[in-house]
Scaffold this motif. Structure first.
Motif, PDB file in Angstrom:
ATOM      1  N   PRO A 192       2.006   3.781   3.636  1.00  0.00           N
ATOM      2  CA  PRO A 192       1.507   4.815   4.558  1.00  0.00           C
ATOM      3  C   PRO A 192      -0.016   4.801   4.553  1.00  0.00           C
ATOM      4  O   PRO A 192      -0.635   4.750   3.494  1.00  0.00           O
ATOM      5  CB  PRO A 192       2.056   6.112   3.960  1.00  0.00           C
ATOM      6  CG  PRO A 192       2.211   5.816   2.501  1.00  0.00           C
ATOM      7  CD  PRO A 192       2.442   4.329   2.377  1.00  0.00           C
ATOM      8  N   ILE A 193      -0.604   4.807   5.723  1.00  0.00           N
ATOM      9  CA  ILE A 193      -2.059   4.856   5.829  1.00  0.00           C
ATOM     10  C   ILE A 193      -2.414   6.212   6.420  1.00  0.00           C
ATOM     11  O   ILE A 193      -2.068   6.513   7.564  1.00  0.00           O
ATOM     12  CB  ILE A 193      -2.599   3.685   6.664  1.00  0.00           C
ATOM     13  CG1 ILE A 193      -2.198   2.384   5.969  1.00  0.00           C
ATOM     14  CG2 ILE A 193      -4.100   3.804   6.840  1.00  0.00           C
ATOM     15  CD1 ILE A 193      -2.617   1.132   6.650  1.00  0.00           C
ATOM     16  N   GLN A 215       2.684   4.590   9.232  1.00  0.00           N
ATOM     17  CA  GLN A 215       3.495   3.977   8.180  1.00  0.00           C
ATOM     18  C   GLN A 215       3.866   2.563   8.615  1.00  0.00           C
ATOM     19  O   GLN A 215       4.455   2.367   9.681  1.00  0.00           O
ATOM     20  CB  GLN A 215       4.745   4.810   7.924  1.00  0.00           C
ATOM     21  CG  GLN A 215       5.464   4.442   6.668  1.00  0.00           C
ATOM     22  CD  GLN A 215       6.524   5.465   6.316  1.00  0.00           C
ATOM     23  OE1 GLN A 215       7.069   6.151   7.169  1.00  0.00           O
ATOM     24  NE2 GLN A 215       6.834   5.573   5.048  1.00  0.00           N
ATOM     25  N   LEU A 216       3.495   1.599   7.774  1.00  0.00           N
ATOM     26  CA  LEU A 216       3.730   0.192   8.083  1.00  0.00           C
ATOM     27  C   LEU A 216       4.656  -0.441   7.054  1.00  0.00           C
ATOM     28  O   LEU A 216       4.601  -0.108   5.874  1.00  0.00           O
ATOM     29  CB  LEU A 216       2.407  -0.575   8.076  1.00  0.00           C
ATOM     30  CG  LEU A 216       1.316  -0.074   9.024  1.00  0.00           C
ATOM     31  CD1 LEU A 216       0.026  -0.840   8.780  1.00  0.00           C
ATOM     32  CD2 LEU A 216       1.757  -0.193  10.466  1.00  0.00           C
ATOM     33  N   GLN A 217       5.465  -1.375   7.515  1.00  0.00           N
ATOM     34  CA  GLN A 217       6.270  -2.203   6.630  1.00  0.00           C
ATOM     35  C   GLN A 217       5.669  -3.604   6.688  1.00  0.00           C
ATOM     36  O   GLN A 217       5.524  -4.176   7.763  1.00  0.00           O
ATOM     37  CB  GLN A 217       7.717  -2.228   7.092  1.00  0.00           C
ATOM     38  CG  GLN A 217       8.624  -3.058   6.207  1.00  0.00           C
ATOM     39  CD  GLN A 217      10.062  -2.915   6.642  1.00  0.00           C
ATOM     40  OE1 GLN A 217      10.611  -1.836   6.583  1.00  0.00           O
ATOM     41  NE2 GLN A 217      10.642  -4.002   7.109  1.00  0.00           N
ATOM     42  N   VAL A 218       5.297  -4.108   5.529  1.00  0.00           N
ATOM     43  CA  VAL A 218       4.599  -5.392   5.449  1.00  0.00           C
ATOM     44  C   VAL A 218       5.457  -6.369   4.645  1.00  0.00           C
ATOM     45  O   VAL A 218       5.986  -6.011   3.593  1.00  0.00           O
ATOM     46  CB  VAL A 218       3.220  -5.213   4.763  1.00  0.00           C
ATOM     47  CG1 VAL A 218       2.479  -6.532   4.695  1.00  0.00           C
ATOM     48  CG2 VAL A 218       2.394  -4.144   5.469  1.00  0.00           C
ATOM     49  N   THR A 219       5.568  -7.580   5.147  1.00  0.00           N
ATOM     50  CA  THR A 219       6.270  -8.644   4.432  1.00  0.00           C
ATOM     51  C   THR A 219       5.245  -9.717   4.077  1.00  0.00           C
ATOM     52  O   THR A 219       4.488 -10.165   4.944  1.00  0.00           O
ATOM     53  CB  THR A 219       7.382  -9.268   5.289  1.00  0.00           C
ATOM     54  OG1 THR A 219       8.253  -8.235   5.738  1.00  0.00           O
ATOM     55  CG2 THR A 219       8.173 -10.301   4.494  1.00  0.00           C
ATOM     56  N   ILE A 220       5.219 -10.085   2.798  1.00  0.00           N
ATOM     57  CA  ILE A 220       4.315 -11.142   2.341  1.00  0.00           C
ATOM     58  C   ILE A 220       5.126 -12.247   1.689  1.00  0.00           C
ATOM     59  O   ILE A 220       6.244 -12.017   1.216  1.00  0.00           O
ATOM     60  CB  ILE A 220       3.256 -10.603   1.353  1.00  0.00           C
ATOM     61  CG1 ILE A 220       3.905  -9.961   0.140  1.00  0.00           C
ATOM     62  CG2 ILE A 220       2.318  -9.623   2.040  1.00  0.00           C
ATOM     63  CD1 ILE A 220       2.924  -9.552  -0.954  1.00  0.00           C
TER      64      ILE A 220
END
Length: 120
Positions: free
Chosen positions: A113-114, A57-62
């Motif tokens: 989530p991957i 599970q990753l938290q991504v900021t763009i």
């Protein structure tokens, strides 16, 4: 007085509709980002051969243009190769679709989530 109440009721309804519309747009955008990430997931061959499965599970900021600014691992799998593959998925998905102007955001943070799961 009745006209004033009617105008107030219409204003409240309109504000509620705009909020619902904004929430719908945000939900659609979040779904779009997750699908975009999924298109870049590559299951490591070695992990497949050894039948390793897991969820990262990753938290991504763009930023507004969709450029990845930060990736944070919220939950790792039990396998470092799957964890690395999940990070590479986000890196190769960069840039993401730009943030829709109607959302009025300079940056956006989402959790993805991957899931590495073998079928059959």
């Amino acid at each position: 007085m009745k006209l004033l109440k009617l105008m107030f009721a219409l204003a409240v309804f309109a504000a509620g509709s705009n909020t619902a519309s904004a929430n719908d747009a945000l939900d659609q955008y979040a779904t779009q980002l997750k699908k975009h990430t999924a298109q870049h997931v590559r299951y490591p061959r070695r992990a497949q051969e050894r039948k390793w499965e897991g969820v990262v599970q990753l938290q991504v900021t763009i930023d507004a243009k969709g450029q990845v600014q930060n990736i944070q691992v919220l939950k790792e799998s039990n396998y470092s190769s799957l964890n690395r593959a999940a990070l590479r998925s986000v890196e190769s998905a960069n840039p993401y679709p730009a943030i829709p102007a109607e959302l009025g955001l300079d940056s956006y943070e989402f959790v993805v989530p991957i899931n590495f799961k073998l079928s059959g």
